[in-house]
Write a protein that holds these residues in place. Structure first.
Motif, PDB file in Angstrom:
ATOM      1  N   ARG A 232       0.818  -1.216   0.000  1.00 18.03           N
ATOM      2  CA  ARG A 232       0.000   0.000   0.000  1.00 18.03           C
ATOM      3  C   ARG A 232       0.852   1.267   0.000  1.00 18.03           C
ATOM      4  N   ARG A 281      -7.754   2.312   5.782  1.00 19.94           N
ATOM      5  CA  ARG A 281      -7.346   1.109   5.071  1.00 19.94           C
ATOM      6  C   ARG A 281      -8.500   0.509   4.293  1.00 19.94           C
ATOM      7  N   SER A 285      -8.712  -0.272   0.132  1.00 22.54           N
ATOM      8  CA  SER A 285      -8.574  -1.685  -0.200  1.00 22.54           C
ATOM      9  C   SER A 285      -9.499  -2.087  -1.322  1.00 22.54           C
TER      10      SER A 285
END
Length: 285
Positions: A232, A281, A285
């Motif tokens: 990431r 997050r 995602s």
């Protein structure tokens, strides 16, 4: 005159921020059921539906969007009034690992400040091992790090997956040592990468050692070497090259939050921190 209660307005703002009853409850240290009751109490009191909820989404109604700014101002005024009762500001020292800190850092700090304007936030960036040692010595109130070794304590914030990254034009010939850019020798991610190469007999050489993740990122983006990074947080302009160069898979890890804080205000800040990290997050995602 309509009278608002703080807890109901807090529930509404948290739901609006996280777009989730579950994450709002986590941030407020409550339950999904209790959050729903508080929202219903607020909606009944002002006579407006503020949140539209379906099995797939949670979003503001038109009335909720209008009410949101005023609700934030109401909570900020409440926090200022409460903070004014204390002559000193509270300090919160937070360590974040360089291989963990990313674009969510802005969200974390903004959410902490909105939650408690009377909080002085001090942030230290370092490798996970260094931060954990400082935390164990009592120098930091909380740390967000990559899980180190077999230590199993701490609150898991999410998985962390790693890969090999280089610029598309980077060249590596089979049989030659892999040119690596990495952090200091004590960096855990560096250890993961070099152990993986050693395990399959691929020679390697460090051609760049940086004192911070931003410097290593710059070296890889400049085409000097290959680097192991969280997927990431891959450097700008790079691609994953493990298959292209026959490099071994890198084992996944976990991001964990460690803290010894016990007072209610600090625990509330930690819940806000953890919820904001998971929210960011989930969004990417």
């Amino acid at each position: 005159m309509t009278t608002l209660d703080v807890e109901s307005v807090q529930a509404f703002v948290a739901i609006a921020d996280f777009q989730s009853f579950t994450r709002a409850a986590e941030a407020l240290g409550s339950t999904q059921g209790a959050i729903s009751v508080k929202l219903k109490r607020l909606e009944d009191r002002i006579g407006q539906r503020l949140i539209e909820r379906t099995p797939r989404s949670v979003r503001l109604s038109a009335q909720g969007a209008v009410f949101l700014d005023g609700a934030r101002g109401f909570l900020a005024a409440h926090e200022r009034a409460v903070a004014g009762l204390s002559a000193c500001r509270r300090r919160f020292t937070l360590g974040i690992a360089t291989h963990v800190a990313g674009p969510e850092l802005t969200t974390l700090l903004a959410r902490l400040n909105a939650h408690d304007p009377g909080l002085t936030i001090e942030v230290r960036l370092d490798i996970s091992r260094g931060l954990l040692d400082a935390f164990d010595r009592g120098e930091l109130d909380a740390v967000i790090i990559r899980r180190e070794d077999d230590r199993r304590d701490g609150e898991v914030l999410g998985p962390e997956h790693f890969g090999w990254f280089a610029v598309p034009q980077f060249e590596h010939r089979q049989g030659e040592p892999v040119r690596l850019a990495a952090l200091a020798p004590s960096c855990g991610v560096r250890d993961i990468a070099t152990r993986a190469l050693d395990a399959v007999g691929i020679p390697w050489m460090e051609v760049f050692l940086g004192g911070g993740s931003s410097v290593v990122t710059a070296a890889v983006s400049a085409g000097l070497a290959i680097g192991a990074f969280s997927c990431r947080l891959s450097p700008p302009g790079t691609v994953e090259v493990s298959q292209r160069f026959g490099l071994p898979d890198l084992p996944s890890s976990e991001i964990v939050l460690h803290s010894t804080l016990t007072d209610p205000k600090s625990r509330d800040a930690l819940r806000t921190l953890a919820a904001a990290f998971r929210e960011h997050r989930a969004a990417i995602s």
